[in-house]
Design an enzyme around this catalytic site. Structure first.
Site, PDB file in Angstrom:
ATOM      1  N   ALA A  62       0.839  -1.192   0.000  1.00 44.26           N
ATOM      2  CA  ALA A  62       0.000   0.000   0.000  1.00 44.26           C
ATOM      3  C   ALA A  62       0.875   1.244   0.000  1.00 44.26           C
ATOM      4  O   ALA A  62       2.043   1.192   0.341  1.00 44.26           O
ATOM      5  CB  ALA A  62      -0.882  -0.006   1.246  1.00 44.26           C
ATOM      6  N   GLY A 103       0.435  -5.323   0.813  1.00 45.69           N
ATOM      7  CA  GLY A 103      -0.597  -5.356  -0.227  1.00 45.69           C
ATOM      8  C   GLY A 103      -0.105  -6.003  -1.511  1.00 45.69           C
ATOM      9  O   GLY A 103      -0.894  -6.584  -2.264  1.00 45.69           O
ATOM     10  N   GLU A 106      -0.518  -9.552  -0.959  1.00 44.11           N
ATOM     11  CA  GLU A 106      -1.965  -9.836  -0.943  1.00 44.11           C
ATOM     12  C   GLU A 106      -2.521  -9.897  -2.366  1.00 44.11           C
ATOM     13  O   GLU A 106      -3.388 -10.703  -2.683  1.00 44.11           O
ATOM     14  CB  GLU A 106      -2.700  -8.769  -0.124  1.00 44.11           C
ATOM     15  N   GLU A 126       3.030  -5.818   8.016  1.00 48.92           N
ATOM     16  CA  GLU A 126       2.116  -4.817   8.575  1.00 48.92           C
ATOM     17  C   GLU A 126       2.265  -4.618  10.078  1.00 48.92           C
ATOM     18  O   GLU A 126       2.114  -3.522  10.602  1.00 48.92           O
ATOM     19  CB  GLU A 126       0.655  -5.191   8.264  1.00 48.92           C
TER      20      GLU A 126
END
Ligand code: NAI
Length: 689
Positions: A62, A103, A106, A126
């Site tokens: 992210a 991310g 992910e 994270e």
């Protein structure tokens, strides 16, 4: 339609993530990705899709700078992108080289298959930002790899290589070369299976975790959370999210999202993100100090004691040539032994190949010959902490170092100018304050002397980066940033001993706040004699009206110098610290209270924490207004990186900004009154704004 990420190759669509420098999944990239996917889906020539990045990054995750802004929640959010990937009717294969983090991983987890180069690094870090994966990481990863690997990747936050993950179930293929060929082959074969056998595409969502075994495993993991992990809500939230991975995926995703948003809004995650940005900022030099660093290939280190040897090791590890100079052959041999012993230890522990250690040691030139200094681009002095000794050493360095060499002192407290001024080239002198153990600790204070040239400071900052340190620029004042704040903090803790607390009360309270160790346990570890020597040196100039706590001096007078003498504030049996202080120490402390006319009273843990922190905040505000720290956030970096201040509390400045200002100012007035003469109340304005 903007389909700039999309490229058509035979029966395949290649979608290449392109958002320099790290392909972070900001809003614009998410939008382009969705558009490219739609184009591939609609393109009748295309039977499968390969999603890739570049050689260095697949995707680093992210865009942290979007957190808390409207762009973070603007459609398409990451969850939408992932659901488009997962529900695509054509197979989507991730081709991963470089890093796939957060991310980014992910995104790969939502694909129907993953192929990686063996050197690729995959991780869900994270938790290091006080968060949990927020877009399916906690749900899809355990479905693919099981709980053990999922926990290993998420609880530690450290990435693993594809080579390490080869059998984990995360990757469909791991290759040493020709990544795109392998990924394209996988995509074609999935497309063939789909066309011929009409089999469903493999999706993490369609797998199931057993609820009972998951629950039992997570309960045992919960019981193992360390006190420091318990202070950070992300760890327990991660286990909660993993528990939800036994639910149907959409319910699990919803639970993960709720937990993520709670964490994101909470103080620990804000503090951790603050540190993340503060560390990035710290390494940037102020605009007026922009200059080209001088090239450094050979470093000379004068003094091969604890610090000199540690600095030598990190310079060797960074590929530099190191001249290690001592005052006599015996000291040199001890110093050299520190370095070689370190490498032997690393080899024995399987952490370093013998050939690598040999190549590092081959770059080491131990010597007692000062002439050798003429070969150095940069000289670091790390001799005893004594101004007269350092001045003598600098005169010799000045006589032998070549013109243009950068000259640095590793002093902890002394005046860099008083050292620089004995040379004929004070413009070439600066402070490089390493922390112990110097080959481990990342912090490096780069101290700007009154005459340090801009390119000399630039060289210090650049050397910090070469050594993989976090260099923080600071002004030349007693103790620079870190030791000056730590001194104010320790002084306040000593006041609390006189007021009624025992060392173990203070240590326990500050550990409960999150400090790695309490101040008295730290003092015992580093040795009380260092402070004792400094106190004696300052005795003549100390203002007699100042509140001076003599407990440490009395301990030293009794031969209690800390761990090394098996007794200091605590006593030590076989290196194990006693839980409480003993009668001797209590007697010394009680006498100190009596002499100051204080009736001892119990101090609550919360009061101890607040007093210690306020003392730090007051000193931090002074450092900022004096310009010793050029940025408030630098102070937080120094305290977190160098002094065990809990990272999830952000540092003293971040902490202060979370408090009620009026209450803080009122409590500081009380501290000032209790400390009496010599306690300067700082103006908090610059610090809080
Ligand atoms: P140390 O006592 O372990 O080492 C000092 C070394 O300097 C000794 O090996 C000694 O033989 C050598 N030396 C003394 N005079 C010399 C001379 N004239 N020529 C060549 N070598 C000479 O001391 P340590 O702990 O390594 O500290 C060195 C410096 O680093 C001090 O200024 C100290 O304040 C600073 N420092 C220490 C830290 C620590 O935690 N120990 C942390 C950060 C800085």
């Amino acid at each position: 339609m903007n389909t700039d990420l999309y490229q058509h190759r035979g029966p395949l669509a290649i979608i290449t993530l392109d958002n320099p420098p790290v392909n972070s999944l900001g809003h614009a990239l998410r939008q382009r990705l969705v558009t490219a996917l739609a184009a591939a889906q609609a393109d009748t020539r295309v039977c499968a899709i390969v999603l890739t990045g570049n050689a260095k990054v697949f995707c680093a995750g992210a865009d942290v700078s979007e957190f808390g802004t409207p762009r973070q929640t603007a459609e398409p959010v990451l969850a939408t992108v992932l659901s488009r990937v997962e529900n695509c009717t054509k197979p989507v294969v991730a081709a991963i080289a470089g890093v796939a983090l957060g991310g980014g991983l992910e995104l790969a987890l939502a694909c129907h298959a993953r192929v990686a180069l063996e050197s690729a690094k995959l991780g869900l870090p994270e938790v290091l930002l006080g968060l949990i994966p927020g877009s399916g990481g906690t749900q899809r990863l355990p479905r693919l790899v099981g709980l053990d690997t999922a926990l290993a990747l998420m609880m530690g936050g450290q990435a693993q290589t594809a080579r390490q993950l080869i059998d984990s179930g995360l990757l469909d293929a791991v290759v040493s070369a020709d990544l795109m060929e392998a990924a394209c082959a996988r995509a074609i074969s999935l497309a063939d299976e789909l066309a011929v056998h009409r089999t469903a595409l493999p999706r993490a969502r369609d797998r199931q975790l057993d609820a009972n075994t998951t629950q039992a495993r997570l309960a045992s993991e919960r019981a193992k959370l360390t006190p420091r992990q318990q202070l950070q809500p992300a760890y327990a939230a991660l286990l909660d999210a993993l528990q939800a991975a036994t639910l149907p995926l959409d319910q699990g995703l919803q639970r993960e999202r709720e937990l993520f948003l709670q964490l994101q809004a909470g103080t620990p995650s804000k503090a951790l993100r603050h540190q993340f940005f503060a560390e990035r900022e710290a390494t940037k030099r102020p605009a007026k100090l922009q200059a080209e660093p001088r090239p450094v290939q050979t470093v000379a280190i004068v003094g091969a004691g604890t610090m000199g040897a540690g600095i030598a090791i990190c310079a060797l590890d960074a590929g530099l040539n190191v001249i290690l100079l001592e005052q006599d052959a015996a000291a040199l041999q001890r110093g050299q032994q520190r370095v070689t012993g370190h490498y032997q230890g690393r080899i024995a522990a399987g952490k370093m190949k013998a050939a690598v250690a040999a190549s590092a040691e081959a770059r080491l030139s131990p010597t007692t010959d000062w002439e050798q200094l003429s070969r150095a681009d940069l000289v670091i002095e790390a001799v005893f902490e004594d101004l007269a000794v350092k001045q003598e050493v600098f005169k010799k360095i000045d006589a032998h170092a070549r013109p243009g060499a950068v000259l640095a002192t590793n002093t902890s407290y002394l005046d860099v100018d008083a050292i620089a001024n004995v040379t004929r080239r004070p413009q070439d002198v600066l402070g490089l304050h390493f922390f112990s153990p110097a080959n481990v600790m990342k912090l490096l204070e780069v101290v700007r002397g009154g005459q340090s040239a801009a390119d000399v400071l630039a060289t210090g900052m650049a050397l910090g980066k070469t050594l993989k340190k976090l260099p923080v620029l600071c002004g030349n004042a007693f103790g620079f940033i870190g030791n000056r704040i730590y001194n104010a903090y320790r002084k306040q803790c000593e006041f609390m001993l006189e007021d009624g607390a025992w060392p173990e009360d203070v240590d326990a309270a500050l550990q409960a706040f999150g400090f790695a160790m309490g101040p008295f346990a730290v003092a015992d570890l580093s040795g009380l004699d260092i402070a004792w020597r400094m106190r004696k040196a300052q005795a003549a100039t100390r203002d007699p009206r100042e509140r001076y706590v003599a407990i440490l001096d009395h301990l030293c007078e009794q031969g209690r110098l800390g761990r090394k003498t098996d007794a200091g504030y605590y006593s030590y049996v076989d290196g194990k610290k006693s839980k409480t202080t003993d009668a001797v120490v209590r007697d010394i402390i009680t006498q100190a209270s009596l002499q100051r006319g204080i009736t001892r009273r119990e101090l609550a843990a919360a009061d101890i924490q607040r007093r210690a922190l306020l003392a730090m905040v007051n000193e931090a505000a002074m450092l900022l207004s004096e310009g010793v720290a050029s940025r408030a956030s630098d102070i937080d970096v120094v305290l977190v990186q160098g002094y065990g201040f809990p990272r999830w509390e952000g540092g003293p400045v971040f902490w202060a900004r979370q408090q009620d200002r009026a209450a803080m100012e009122r409590d500081l007035q009380t501290l000032a009154a209790e400390a009496g003469h010599g306690f300067v109340l700082a103006d908090l304005s610059a610090l809080l704004n």
